[in-house]
Write a protein that holds these residues in place. Structure first.
Motif, mmCIF file in Angstrom:
data_model
loop_
_atom_site.group_PDB
_atom_site.id
_atom_site.type_symbol
_atom_site.label_atom_id
_atom_site.label_comp_id
_atom_site.label_asym_id
_atom_site.label_seq_id
_atom_site.Cartn_x
_atom_site.Cartn_y
_atom_site.Cartn_z
ATOM 1 N N ALA A 108 0.741 -1.336 0.213
ATOM 2 C CA ALA A 108 -0.131 0.350 0.153
ATOM 3 C C ALA A 108 0.767 1.412 0.067
ATOM 4 O O ALA A 108 0.328 2.221 -0.258
ATOM 5 C CB ALA A 108 -1.019 0.286 1.290
ATOM 6 N N LEU A 173 -4.602 0.135 4.380
ATOM 7 C CA LEU A 173 -6.110 1.323 3.974
ATOM 8 C C LEU A 173 -5.562 2.830 5.054
ATOM 9 O O LEU A 173 -5.364 3.643 4.628
ATOM 10 C CB LEU A 173 -7.396 1.103 4.179
ATOM 11 C CG LEU A 173 -7.646 2.469 3.750
ATOM 12 C CD1 LEU A 173 -8.043 2.917 3.010
ATOM 13 C CD2 LEU A 173 -9.983 1.617 4.369
ATOM 14 N N LYS A 181 -0.660 10.014 -1.063
ATOM 15 C CA LYS A 181 -0.645 10.084 -2.593
ATOM 16 C C LYS A 181 0.873 9.940 -2.742
ATOM 17 O O LYS A 181 1.697 11.011 -2.415
ATOM 18 C CB LYS A 181 -1.503 10.464 -3.173
ATOM 19 C CG LYS A 181 -2.923 10.794 -2.091
ATOM 20 C CD LYS A 181 -3.917 11.464 -3.221
ATOM 21 C CE LYS A 181 -5.050 11.611 -3.273
ATOM 22 N NZ LYS A 181 -5.920 12.748 -3.835
ATOM 23 N N LYS A 298 -9.906 3.563 -5.058
ATOM 24 C CA LYS A 298 -9.060 5.033 -5.285
ATOM 25 C C LYS A 298 -9.158 5.489 -5.199
ATOM 26 O O LYS A 298 -8.807 6.594 -4.921
ATOM 27 C CB LYS A 298 -7.268 3.715 -4.958
ATOM 28 C CG LYS A 298 -6.879 3.115 -6.102
ATOM 29 C CD LYS A 298 -5.687 2.552 -6.059
ATOM 30 C CE LYS A 298 -5.184 2.386 -6.931
ATOM 31 N NZ LYS A 298 -3.605 1.871 -6.825
ATOM 32 N N TYR A 299 -8.868 5.479 -6.917
ATOM 33 C CA TYR A 299 -9.055 7.096 -7.363
ATOM 34 C C TYR A 299 -10.353 7.762 -7.316
ATOM 35 O O TYR A 299 -10.065 8.877 -7.198
ATOM 36 C CB TYR A 299 -8.725 7.054 -9.076
ATOM 37 C CG TYR A 299 -7.853 5.734 -9.523
ATOM 38 C CD1 TYR A 299 -6.308 6.491 -9.003
ATOM 39 C CD2 TYR A 299 -8.279 4.349 -10.094
ATOM 40 C CE1 TYR A 299 -5.117 6.237 -9.645
ATOM 41 C CE2 TYR A 299 -6.386 4.233 -10.165
ATOM 42 C CZ TYR A 299 -4.849 4.708 -9.778
ATOM 43 O OH TYR A 299 -4.250 3.758 -10.368
ATOM 44 N N TYR A 303 -7.221 7.402 -2.094
ATOM 45 C CA TYR A 303 -6.465 7.372 -1.016
ATOM 46 C C TYR A 303 -5.596 6.018 -1.517
ATOM 47 O O TYR A 303 -5.900 5.895 -3.049
ATOM 48 C CB TYR A 303 -7.157 5.761 -0.214
ATOM 49 C CG TYR A 303 -7.622 4.659 -0.805
ATOM 50 C CD1 TYR A 303 -6.781 3.724 -0.619
ATOM 51 C CD2 TYR A 303 -9.075 4.850 -0.634
ATOM 52 C CE1 TYR A 303 -7.632 2.920 -1.515
ATOM 53 C CE2 TYR A 303 -9.563 3.411 -0.943
ATOM 54 C CZ TYR A 303 -9.234 2.434 -1.587
ATOM 55 O OH TYR A 303 -9.158 1.602 -1.605
ATOM 56 N N ASP A 304 -4.336 6.316 -2.036
ATOM 57 C CA ASP A 304 -3.163 5.678 -2.823
ATOM 58 C C ASP A 304 -3.027 4.349 -2.374
ATOM 59 O O ASP A 304 -1.627 4.718 -1.152
ATOM 60 C CB ASP A 304 -2.115 6.405 -3.161
ATOM 61 C CG ASP A 304 -1.010 6.703 -4.246
ATOM 62 O OD1 ASP A 304 -1.301 5.344 -4.197
ATOM 63 O OD2 ASP A 304 -0.215 6.601 -4.566
ATOM 64 N N ASP A 305 -3.478 3.615 -2.587
ATOM 65 C CA ASP A 305 -3.429 2.110 -1.751
ATOM 66 C C ASP A 305 -2.047 1.602 -3.299
ATOM 67 O O ASP A 305 -2.635 0.898 -4.307
ATOM 68 C CB ASP A 305 -4.180 1.428 -1.743
ATOM 69 C CG ASP A 305 -3.567 -0.192 -1.683
ATOM 70 O OD1 ASP A 305 -2.836 -0.940 -1.680
ATOM 71 O OD2 ASP A 305 -4.846 -1.467 -1.839
ATOM 72 N N ASP A 308 -2.677 -1.905 -4.761
ATOM 73 C CA ASP A 308 -4.050 -2.761 -4.309
ATOM 74 C C ASP A 308 -4.037 -3.358 -3.586
ATOM 75 O O ASP A 308 -4.702 -4.642 -3.550
ATOM 76 C CB ASP A 308 -4.700 -3.160 -5.989
ATOM 77 C CG ASP A 308 -4.137 -2.210 -6.381
ATOM 78 O OD1 ASP A 308 -4.752 -1.348 -6.494
ATOM 79 O OD2 ASP A 308 -4.053 -2.269 -7.785
#
Length: 422
Positions: A108, A173, A181, A298-299, A303-305, A308
């Protein structure tokens, strides 16, 4: 030595290889200038968690007679000094589970977090989250006792739908939110640099997953069912992911196929011993399709995982654990007409998810306060590997006396990776 002990010993080796396999899988998904950093996150998790497991993690992961509360006492078998040698095979099997669970979270935060921050987070997280949750699920804790308390069937979690995948996904998360990000974050902005590495990593994960799910099987029939379901669900997951991509007008690719297999493997983890193969195929198909859609959230949610972890492990873990409430042998709502199993499965899902997210968020905030968490902007832009580790994944310069440059996945002098989008 009993035959079951031999099989558990062999399964421990299978599961052990999954964490290096994860390092390859994650390493192929990141940009070329942060491959070493990403792989080192998995390897360092093996070191940190392996040591903590022997010191006090195993002791915390189960309740002895007379114990109750948050987790087992960390001192009852500290350092395994007073442990019965007959227990060591099972202890080793538990250790490799703890390693891979912690390593999963690291996907993540690719491309932007320093190794020191990750090591601190992983050690505290294993202590405060993984070890206690393992005790809740497998060590006589509250999740394992839900059925008795409520007069329902017992919670089913063969190999870690809650303790591993939901646990790691919720933590991922929380950590991604605190880390923030990546620079330039957006659809298609950070492409995998190596499809072959991703494929090799996924293959090693699938290989090891047989031991992961079947390592404690005690009967031939049970082991055979687990094996077939561990083959069938990810196979269906591949189909589910690819078909979903085609329906959405996207070109099918190896990255998607590998991710679909992982989604199916995650979903079948809690359920492999309690589903008929037909229902396992349906589960894999649903998980592959659902995760293909979920990774794009996420987009939308902001949130920038990076790799994934949420879209694969949290989503598929929830699907697989709840699915048992509908289709498990005898007690599933659609098979045996018993809604009690679905109730306790749901309680275990949301209990672990909420606990892991909240505690992981607190740990991440404290680590950020102490270390800053992220690497400097210049390091993130120019590449963590060279600045932080003094290593590069590939040597593009010719050897002394060579007449031609070594071929690589990017052109000499170019920082643009070649690979499928994610």
């Amino acid at each position: 030595m009993e035959a079951t002990d031999v099989w558990t010993l062999a399964s421990s080796a299978l599961v052990l290889i999954m964490t290096p396999g994860l390092a390859l899988f994650y390493g192929g998904l990141v940009r070329v200038r942060s491959v070493v950093n990403m792989m080192l996150f998995s390897v360092s998790a093996m070191g940190v968690v392996g040591v903590l497991w022997i010191l006090f993690g195993y002791s915390m992961s189960y309740f002895a007679d007379g114990e109750s509360g948050f987790a087992g006492s960390p001192f009852k078998e500290f350092g395994l000094l007073a442990t019965d040698p007959a227990d060591f095979i099972g202890i080793g099997f538990g250790a490799v589970f703890a390693m891979i669970t912690t390593a999963l979270i690291s996907g993540a935060i690719a491309d932007r977090v320093g190794l020191g921050s990750w090591v601190l987070f992983s050690g505290v997280w294993a202590t405060l989250v993984y070890f206690p949750v393992a005790a809740w699920v497998w060590g006589g804790g509250w999740i394992s006792q839900l059925g008795t308390w409520l007069g329902t069937p017992e919670v089913i979690d063969l190999a870690g739908g809650t303790a591993i995948h939901i646990n790691a996904g919720a933590a991922a998360l929380a950590l991604a939110i605190v880390a923030g990000k990546r620079r330039g974050f957006g659809p298609g902005s950070h492409k995998p640099h190596s499809v072959p590495l991703v494929t090799i990593g996924a293959a090693l994960l699938w290989f090891g997953w047989i031991g992961f799910n079947a390592g404690l099987a005690t009967e031939v029939g049970e082991a055979g069912l687990i094996l077939v379901n561990t083959l069938g669900a990810p196979a269906a997951g591949i189909i589910g992911w690819i078909v979903t991509d085609v329906i959405r007008g996207r070109k099918p690719g190896v990255i998607g196929a590998a991710s679909g297999a992982i989604a199916g493997l995650v979903a079948i983890t809690p359920a492999a011993a309690n589903l008929s193969p037909l229902w396992a195929l349906l589960l894999g198909l649903i998980a592959g399709a659902a995760c293909a859609v979920a990774i794009d959230l996420k987009y939308r949610l902001g949130y920038d995982d990076s790799l994934d972890v949420v879209g694969l492990h949290l989503v598929a873990g929830v699907i697989g654990t709840l699915y048992l409430g509908f289709f498990a042998f005898e007690d599933g709502l659609f098979v045996g007409g018993n809604g009690g199993l679905l109730l306790v499965q749901a309680i275990s899902v949301f209990g672990v998810m909420i606990y892991s997210f909240v505690v992981s968020l607190i740990i991440a905030l404290v680590v950020k306060m102490l270390t800053g968490l992220r690497v400097p902007t210049q390091v993130e832009e120019e590449g963590i590997d060279t600045f932080a580790h003094g290593e590069e994944a590939y040597d593009y310069l010719p050897d002394s006396g060579a007449t031609e440059a070594v071929a690589g996945p990017i052109r000499s002098g170019s920082a643009e990776p070649v690979g499928a989008g994610r």
